[in-house]
Design a protein around this motif. Structure first.
Motif, short mmCIF file in Angstrom:
data_model
loop_
_atom_site.label_atom_id
_atom_site.label_comp_id
_atom_site.label_asym_id
_atom_site.label_seq_id
_atom_site.Cartn_x
_atom_site.Cartn_y
_atom_site.Cartn_z
N GLY A 191 0.82 -1.22 0.00
CA GLY A 191 0.00 0.00 0.00
C GLY A 191 0.85 1.26 0.00
O GLY A 191 0.63 2.18 -0.80
N THR A 192 1.83 1.34 0.89
CA THR A 192 2.69 2.53 0.94
C THR A 192 3.54 2.64 -0.31
O THR A 192 3.70 3.74 -0.87
CB THR A 192 3.60 2.46 2.19
OG1 THR A 192 2.78 2.40 3.36
CG2 THR A 192 4.51 3.67 2.27
N GLN A 193 4.07 1.52 -0.77
CA GLN A 193 4.91 1.53 -1.98
C GLN A 193 4.12 2.07 -3.18
O GLN A 193 4.65 2.85 -3.98
CB GLN A 193 5.42 0.12 -2.30
CG GLN A 193 6.34 0.05 -3.52
CD GLN A 193 6.56 -1.37 -3.99
OE1 GLN A 193 5.61 -2.14 -4.12
NE2 GLN A 193 7.82 -1.74 -4.24
N MET A 194 2.87 1.68 -3.32
CA MET A 194 2.06 2.07 -4.47
C MET A 194 1.73 3.55 -4.48
O MET A 194 1.30 4.10 -5.50
CB MET A 194 0.77 1.24 -4.51
CG MET A 194 1.01 -0.26 -4.67
SD MET A 194 1.57 -0.72 -6.32
CE MET A 194 0.01 -0.72 -7.20
N GLU A 195 1.92 4.21 -3.36
CA GLU A 195 1.66 5.65 -3.30
C GLU A 195 2.86 6.48 -3.74
O GLU A 195 2.75 7.69 -3.92
CB GLU A 195 1.27 6.03 -1.87
CG GLU A 195 -0.07 5.44 -1.43
CD GLU A 195 -0.37 5.73 0.03
OE1 GLU A 195 0.48 6.37 0.70
OE2 GLU A 195 -1.45 5.32 0.51
N LYS A 196 3.99 5.85 -3.91
CA LYS A 196 5.21 6.57 -4.29
C LYS A 196 5.22 6.92 -5.77
O LYS A 196 4.53 6.29 -6.58
CB LYS A 196 6.45 5.71 -3.97
CG LYS A 196 6.68 5.45 -2.50
CD LYS A 196 7.94 4.61 -2.31
CE LYS A 196 8.21 4.34 -0.84
NZ LYS A 196 9.43 3.51 -0.65
N LYS A 197 6.03 7.92 -6.12
CA LYS A 197 6.28 8.21 -7.53
C LYS A 197 7.00 7.03 -8.17
O LYS A 197 7.72 6.29 -7.50
CB LYS A 197 7.16 9.45 -7.67
CG LYS A 197 6.49 10.75 -7.25
CD LYS A 197 7.46 11.91 -7.49
CE LYS A 197 6.80 13.25 -7.13
NZ LYS A 197 7.73 14.39 -7.35
#
Length: 473
Positions: free
Chosen positions: A178-184
Motif C-alpha cells: 500500500g505505501t509503496q504504491m503511493e510513491k512516484k
C-alpha cells in the motif's frame, strides 16, 4: 503531412525472405552478445573470417596498405574500428558509420557480496538511464570478466543455458505494498534496492574439504555467504577479493524472440544500440574497394556520456586513423586533420517509435513509425536542442539523394514533443572534427527497458541505407 509508406508494401516475396533472413541473423547475434566485450569478441571473429586484418599485426610488421585492403582495431576489448581502404586520397575524407555497443544494465559493485537473514545478495549500481522498477521480478543473467592478480581473466556467463540457474531482484507483494504504491514511479524502487538474490544454502559443517571455509563461516556467522564463496572457488577459481577487479553485468536472461502473430518484429535486450551496430558492421562486410575509405566505429560508454578510454570522447578513433594512414604511406598531422574534417558520418543510434499507448509525448508529423524504414534525426538534444549536433541542410539533402537513389525506405523524426524530454548520441563528438554528421537509426519501442522491440523491416532498411551511404556519400 508527408506520408511515408510502409516498407513492407514495396517488398516482393523474395525481398520478404531477405528481410527475415537478415533479421534471424541479427536475432541470434543479439541473443549471444549482451555486453560490449561479447559484441567486440564476436564481431572481431567475423571480421577476421571476412578478410579483415588486425592493425596490431600490420603495425608490428610495418606492412603497407593499398586500396581494397580491410583492417580492424580492437580497443581494450570494448571498441572495434573497421576500415576498408578506398582508391581516393585520405585527405578527401572517409565515409564513417558510428554506433555504440553498450546498453543500460546493472553492474555489480566492487564489494557486492553480502548475507542478510540467511540470504546472499549481490549489490549493484545501475548503468545508463533505466526505469528501476522494470528490473524487478525478471530472470536475470550474469555476464562479464574477473581479472585476477596473476594476470588471468575468468569469463563469467551464467543464466543463459536451459540448465543454468538464473538470478533476480525481488519485489514487494501486492498485499503489503500500500505505501509503496503511493510513491512516484522514480521512487517505487530505489537504486540501492536493486540487490540480486544469489543463494540460500548454508555451508555444511560436515564437509571435510571445506574446513577452512567452514571455520570462516563460524567466525562470521555468515554460512550462506561462505557457501557461495566455496561455489565460486570451485567453479571459477575466484576469491572474494577478485571482485575488486571484476566487470560483471546483470542483464535479462533469455534469447531475443520473434514478436507478433506475423513475426514482423523482434523483442530482445540491447536493441539500443546493437540494432544499429550490427547492420553497420554488416554493411562494412559488403564493402569491397570503395572510392572513399570507409570506416565503422563501434564504441562503449555512450549510455553514460561517451566518457573514458573506450568512449567516443577518447582519442582512439583519431589515433587508429593516423595508424591506418601511416600504413597507407600518407600520414602527417595536417593530412589527418583534413581527413577527419572532410569525412561524412552517420551517427547510428536508435530513435523512439510512435507508441499508440502513449500518444501524448509524440507529435505525429515528426515521429518515427514501425515499418517505415531508417530514421534520420536532423537534431536530437533536449530543452531547445541542448546537446544536439543539428546537421546542416545541405548534408540532409545529400542523405536524401543517397537514400532515394538506392530505393531505401527512410523517415525523419524528433525524439518526442519539444518539451517532453529528449536525448543525445555520439554525433556531436564526431562533429567536433568539423565533419558532416547526422543521426540515423532504427525506431524502438520500450527503449531502455530490459526488453525492447524493433521492426524487422526497419532493421533491413538500416542495413541497406548504410550500404548506400558507404558507397555514395
Amino acid at each position: 503531412m508527408m506520408e511515408r509508406k510502409s516498407a513492407w508494401e514495396k517488398y516482393s516475396e523474395e525481398d520478404v525472405r531477405r528481410v527475415f533472413d537478415f533479421a534471424e541473423e541479427y536475432r541470434v547475434f543479439l541473443s549471444a552478445c549482451k555486453t560490449e566485450r561479447e559484441c567486440v569478441s564476436e564481431l572481431k571473429a567475423r571480421a577476421k573470417a571476412a578478410g579483415f586484418r588486425d592493425m596490431e599485426e600490420v603495425i608490428r610488421e610495418g606492412a603497407a596498405l593499398k586500396p581494397g585492403d580491410r583492417v580492424f582495431a580492437d580497443n581494450q576489448g570494448k571498441n572495434l574500428a573497421l576500415f576498408v581502404i578506398g582508391s581516393r586520397p585520405f585527405e578527401e575524407g572517409m565515409n564513417i558509420l558510428g554506433a555504440h555497443i553498450d546498453s543500460p544494465r546493472l553492474d555489480l559493485k566492487q564489494n557486492p557480496l553480502y548475507e542478510d537473514t540467511e540470504l546472499v545478495l549481490l549489490d549493484t549500481h545501475y548503468y545508463g538511464g533505466v526505469k528501476k522498477y522494470q528490473w524487478v521480478t525478471l530472470p536475470l543473467a550474469l555476464h562479464g570478466v574477473v581479472a585476477k592478480k596473476d594476470g588471468t581473466v575468468v569469463q563469467i556467463h551464467v543464466g543463459e543455458k536451459p540448465e543454468d540457474p538464473v538470478f533476480g531482484i525481488s519485489d514487494l507483494l501486492i498485499h503489503l505494498s500500500g505505501t509503496q504504491m503511493e510513491k512516484k514511479a522514480s521512487k517505487v524502487i530505489e537504486g540501492e534496492d536493486l540487490n540480486v538474490l544469489a543463494g540460500s544454502i548454508p555451508l555444511r559443517n560436515s564437509a571435510k574439504d571445506d574446513e577452512q571455509a567452514d571455520a570462516q563461516a563460524k567466525e562470521e556467522k555468515k554460512k550462506v555467504r561462505a557457501n557461495i564463496l566455496r561455489i565460486l572457488k570451485e567453479q571459477y577459481d575466484i576469491e572474494e577479493e577478485d571482485f575488486l577487479s571484476a566487470e560483471l553485468e546483470v542483464v535479462p536472461a533469455g534469447t531475443a524472440r520473434d514478436y507478433g502473430f506475423d513475426r514482423s518484429m523482434i523483442m530482445g535486450y540491447g536493441h539500443d544500440d546493437r540494432v544499429c551496430a550490427y547492420p553497420s558492421f554488416a554493411a562494412m562486410l559488403e564493402t569491397e574497394t570503395p572510392e572513399r575509405t570507409c570506416a565503422c566505429l563501434l564504441v562503449d560508454k555512450e549510455e553514460i556520456g561517451s566518457v573514458g578510454a573506450t568512449g567516443m570522447q577518447s582519442r582512439f578513433f583519431e589515433n587508429i586513423t593516423a595508424e591506418v594512414m601511416r600504413a597507407r604511406g600518407v600520414y602527417d598531422e595536417l593530412r589527418l586533420r583534413r581527413t577527419l574534417q572532410n569525412s561524412r558520418a552517420l551517427s547510428s543510434d536508435v530513435s523512439a517509435a510512435y507508441d499508440p499507448n502513449y500518444p501524448s509525448v509524440m507529435e505525429k508529423n515528426n515521429a518515427a513509425y514501425f515499418g517505415k524504414g531508417l530514421v534520420f534525426n536532423k537534431y536530437t538534444g533536449a530543452r531547445g536542442k541542448s546537446g544536439s549536433n543539428d546537421a546542416g541542410a545541405e548534408y540532409v539533402a545529400r542523405i536524401r539523394r543517397i537514400m532515394d537513389d538506392g530505393n531505401v525506405s527512410f523517415q525523419t523524426a524528433e525524439l518526442g514533443k519539444v518539451d517532453a524530454g529528449g536525448g543525445g548520441t555520439i554525433a556531436y563528438i564526431l562533429g567536433n572534427y568539423n565533419m558532416q554528421v547526422i543521426d540515423s537509426g532504427v525506431a524502438v519501442l520500450n527503449m531502455h527497458a530490459p526488453w525492447e522491440i524493433i521492426s524487422k523491416a526497419d532493421l533491413y532498411e538500416a542495413k541497406r541505407g548504410y550500404e548506400e551511404f558507404l558507397k555514395d556519400a
